[in-house]
Design a protein around this motif. Structure first.
Motif: not given
Ligand code: ADP
Length: 571
Positions: A297-300, A302-303
């Motif tokens: 998932d691209p949303a994760n 950065d973390t």
């Protein structure tokens, strides 16, 4: 899987050791002692026992006469000092070997000398022992007559008998050259083989300690030839190639000449990322799929990058790609690694992420940091399709007259040969990334010369060679596409003297301070450029029917081998 370790050089706790003829030896701490090490050990053991006995007696006396413990006489202070000093000495001398012998007992395969000595006595007839006193430590004929110091004699006897693990010698002696010499002598006695052709001196054994090679007994010599100049991206490179295959350097050199006389080659690095794919198991495939969805998932991202990138200034996470097999998930992490080839670096970053994921996915059972979807040192489609290390394309247009004059063939024959051999022939063979004539020849030779990991030749040699007639069919367009060139200019074998000199020759030694990663990328393009030259020359030789002729000239020794063999047996 790359498992390089780094260790500090061992403490110099070696014994005094008389210099063997012809072998300059590094000064050790033990050399400063006025007495031989055995006598020094005895003295410290005696001091320890006497001071301990004295203090125990004083302790009993104080209890009997109710004198407080903190009231101490000058003799008691002195005895305490002697006790502590002798304890420190004895622990440092015997402690290290003791701890290592405990550790070693769990993995006897680590010590091939001990294992071979014991197994040879159990299973095989004992080889003819070499004369024990007149042993050659140095691997040279002169040294054979040199008598070993008594202390070295004891150590070698201990190794041969399996009482001293061979691998503790560096730590125990604090002198890597001496350790290699004694191990070699032990090997000579165990096997009854002289190994005289394998040199011992002339190599810095400290430089490989804990990093490049364990249990050294010498080093193998390889000739390094130079092909070039390779005119690539406007620069002239003199390409070092370590090989024993006659013709290879000459042939690559001819390819370089054809490229240079046609105006040079150019290259492009399409991708620069090392990969590591741990495997984890979940109770169900559904849970494994949940992790896959999370990681992709691209949303994760950065973390995950923040967690991953903590491990190094140079390792930067690029992608995570997952595959599943039942309830097992294979997570292929890709990251840039600066000028390092990057296996150590990426493994640390991956471990950080796995530790982090464990909190949110407590059912995740990490089976291995490497699950083979990486894929390191194995022939695999994933590297061929996705790339690993540097993905490079290198191309050149060879002029018609150069094809004729330098390569002694013509464009049409080369194009036809490439289709029938490198494309159709490899398809018939079911090749995986092997659509080339001999990319691995050049890759291996440059890898060995420049301190790369030669085992990574497997995927680094994946290459498709394309040939087309251009400019109205007059000239030849040649390209090599290599998706998985795994190279670095720092770390591993690159810092060793010879390998580092070869990197220096190419102008890519060490880390590039202004633009980290540039040196390694240039090296990858040189590898591809060398392959381009090699492909051009070998295909031309095949097209012109020259191969057998040139191999007969360069790849066959003119020496009478039966005479050479009998000469080598002469003492
Ligand atoms: P690998 O990951 O290829 O096994 P190592 O971890 O052995 O490489 O070596 C890389 C080491 O070199 C790291 O400690 C890294 O911090 C250091 N280093 C210094 N300069 C660079 C650079 N320009 N690129 C990559 N690593 C560098």
């Amino acid at each position: 899987m790359d498992v390089r370790r780094r260790m500090a050089p061992p403490p110099a706790v070696g014994a005094p050791h008389r210099k063997a003829a012809g072998a300059p030896r590094a000064l050790q701490a033990g050399d400063a002692l006025p007495l031989p090490i055995r006598h020094t050990n005895l003295i410290f053991s005696a001091l320890f026992a006497v001071s301990l006995a004295y203090l125990m007696r004083r302790w009993r006396a104080k209890i009997r006469s109710s004198i407080p413990f903190h009231v101490v006489s000058l003799t008691e202070i002195l005895a305490t000092f002697v006790l502590v000093a002798s304890l420190i000495y004895l622990l440092s001398f015997f402690g290290i070997a003791f701890v290592q012998s405990i550790v070693s007992s769990t993995d006897e395969d680590d010590d091939f000398l001990v294992a071979s000595s014991s197994s040879s006595s159990a299973k095989a007839p004992a080889p003819a022992p070499a004369p024990p006193a007149q042993c050659g430590l140095l691997g040279s004929a002169d040294a054979v007559s040199e008598k070993m110091p008594e202390e070295d004699e004891e150590i070698v006897a201990g190794v041969v008998a399996g009482k001293i693990p061979s691998y503790v010698l560096e730590t125990k002696l604090g002198d890597c050259r001496r350790a290699a010499g004694l191990r070699r002598e032990a090997l000579r006695r165990i096997t009854g083989r002289q190994i005289e052709g394998l040199p011992l001196d002339g190599f810095d054994y400290t430089s490989i300690l804990g990093q490049c090679c364990e249990l050294p007994v010498g080093y193998v010599q390889l000739p390094v030839g130079i092909a070039g100049p390779l005119l690539l991206d406007g620069q002239r490179f003199y390409v070092p190639m370590a090989t024993t295959e006659g013709c290879l350097v000459a042939s690559t050199n001819r390819g370089c000449k054809a490229i240079a006389e046609s105006g040079g080659a150019s290259s492009v690095v399409l991708r620069d990322a090392m990969t590591r794919a741990p495997v984890a198991r979940f109770p169900t495939a559904l849970q494994a799929a949940q992790l896959k969805a999370f990681l992709e998932d691209p949303a994760n991202f950065d973390t995950l990058s923040v967690v991953f990138n903590r491990s190094s200034r140079f390792g930067r996470l690029q992608t995570v790609q997952c595959a599943m097999a039942g309830r097992n998930i294979y997570m292929r992490f890709s990251c840039s690694t600066g000028d390092a080839m990057g296996m150590n670096m990426i493994s640390k970053g991956v471990q950080n992420v796995l530790d982090y994921l464990q909190d949110d996915f407590p059912d995740m059972d990490v089976i291995s940091i490497s699950g083979n979807f990486c894929s390191d040192k194995k022939s695999a489609a994933v590297n061929w399709i996705e790339g690993r290390g540097k993905s490079v394309v290198c191309e050149a247009v060879i002029k018609e007259e150069i094809v004729r004059k330098v390569l002694k063939t013509n464009v049409q024959s080369l194009v036809e040969l490439n289709v029938i051999k490198n494309l159709a022939g490899s398809a018939v063979a079911g090749a995986l990334g092997g659509f080339n004539a001999h990319a691995s020849n050049i890759v291996s030779a440059i890898f060995i010369a420049t301190g790369q990991d030669p085992a990574q030749n497997v995927e680094s040699s994946q290459c498709i060679t394309m040939l087309e007639a251009v400019n109205d069919g007059r000239d030849l367009h040649i390209s090599v596409t290599m998706p998985s060139i795994e190279v670095g200019t720092v770390g591993g074998g690159t810092q060793l003297a010879s390998q580092s000199a070869c990197l220096d020759l190419l102008g890519v030694k060490g880390a590039n301070r202004e633009s980290p990663g540039t040196n390694a990328r240039i090296l990858a393009t040189v590898v591809a450029g060398g392959v381009l030259a090699g492909e051009l020359s070998l295909l031309s030789a095949l097209a012109a029917g020259q191969l057998v002729k040139s191999h007969m000239k360069y790849n066959r020794s003119s020496r009478d081998m039966s005479k050479a063999a009998s000469l080598s047996l002469t003492p």
